[in-house]
Design an enzyme around this catalytic site. Structure first.
Site, short mmCIF file in Angstrom:
data_model
loop_
_atom_site.label_atom_id
_atom_site.label_comp_id
_atom_site.label_asym_id
_atom_site.label_seq_id
_atom_site.Cartn_x
_atom_site.Cartn_y
_atom_site.Cartn_z
CB CYS A 1 9.48 -74.79 63.14
SG CYS A 1 10.76 -75.18 61.92
CB CYS B 1 7.17 -78.68 60.71
SG CYS B 1 8.85 -78.34 61.28
CD GLU C 1 9.33 -72.17 60.33
OE1 GLU C 1 8.15 -72.53 60.14
OE2 GLU C 1 10.30 -72.61 59.66
CG HIS D 1 12.53 -76.39 58.76
ND1 HIS D 1 11.29 -76.89 59.06
CD2 HIS D 1 13.18 -77.38 58.09
CE1 HIS D 1 11.19 -78.13 58.61
NE2 HIS D 1 12.34 -78.45 58.03
#
Length: 156
Positions: A79, A76, A48, A46
């Site tokens: 993260c 999410c 992040e 991801h």
């Protein structure tokens, strides 16, 4: 947030969900990233997570104290947890994620739990622009799937 949107555009061009993240320390961007989950076949890629890894490498520290993150979509749970654990001070979120958001939409990692580090956050930063790139991406994806289904029907 405009730099994070540029990263999201890079993800879009790679047919990744268009999420971008940047990390800033002392007014300087120290890390930029975008989703690479599909490209790398790795659910942890991801924006992040990648930005945190890059910032840690640049600072030669896992504690990102005094850093802020700008991310186009609400993080999410994975993260948000990494943000807490990396000690990022503040997160600026472009738009909410009603399906998997862990900063107020589905649950709130930053407020609802008693972690040893408190993350400040703001939402709806350039919200319209952040929503638009996501909506455009998923509309394009749906249209491509419809065309593929139509072609498949025609071939049979």
């Amino acid at each position: 947030m405009k730099q994070a949107l540029k990263e999201a555009q890079k993800a879009y061009q790679k047919e990744e969900v268009p999420v971008g993240a940047i990390i800033v320390k002392d007014g300087e961007i120290i890390a930029k990233a975008h989703n690479l989950k599909e490209t790398k076949n790795d659910t942890t890629k991801h924006a992040e997570m990648l930005a945190i890894q890059k910032a840690s490498k640049k600072l030669k520290a896992w504690r990102l104290e005094g850093c802020s993150m700008y991310v186009t979509l609400e993080p999410c749970t994975m993260c948000a947890g990494a943000i807490v654990n990396s000690r990022i001070q503040k997160v600026f979120i472009g738009t909410k994620d009603p399906k998997t958001g862990a900063c107020g939409s589905v649950l709130n990692i930053f407020d609802d739990y008693k972690f040893n580090h408190k993350v400040e956050y703001e939402t709806n930063i350039l919200q319209e622009e952040c929503e638009k790139i996501l909506k455009d991406f998923f509309k394009t994806l749906r249209n491509a799937k419809k065309k593929a289904c139509a072609l498949e029907r025609d071939e049979t």
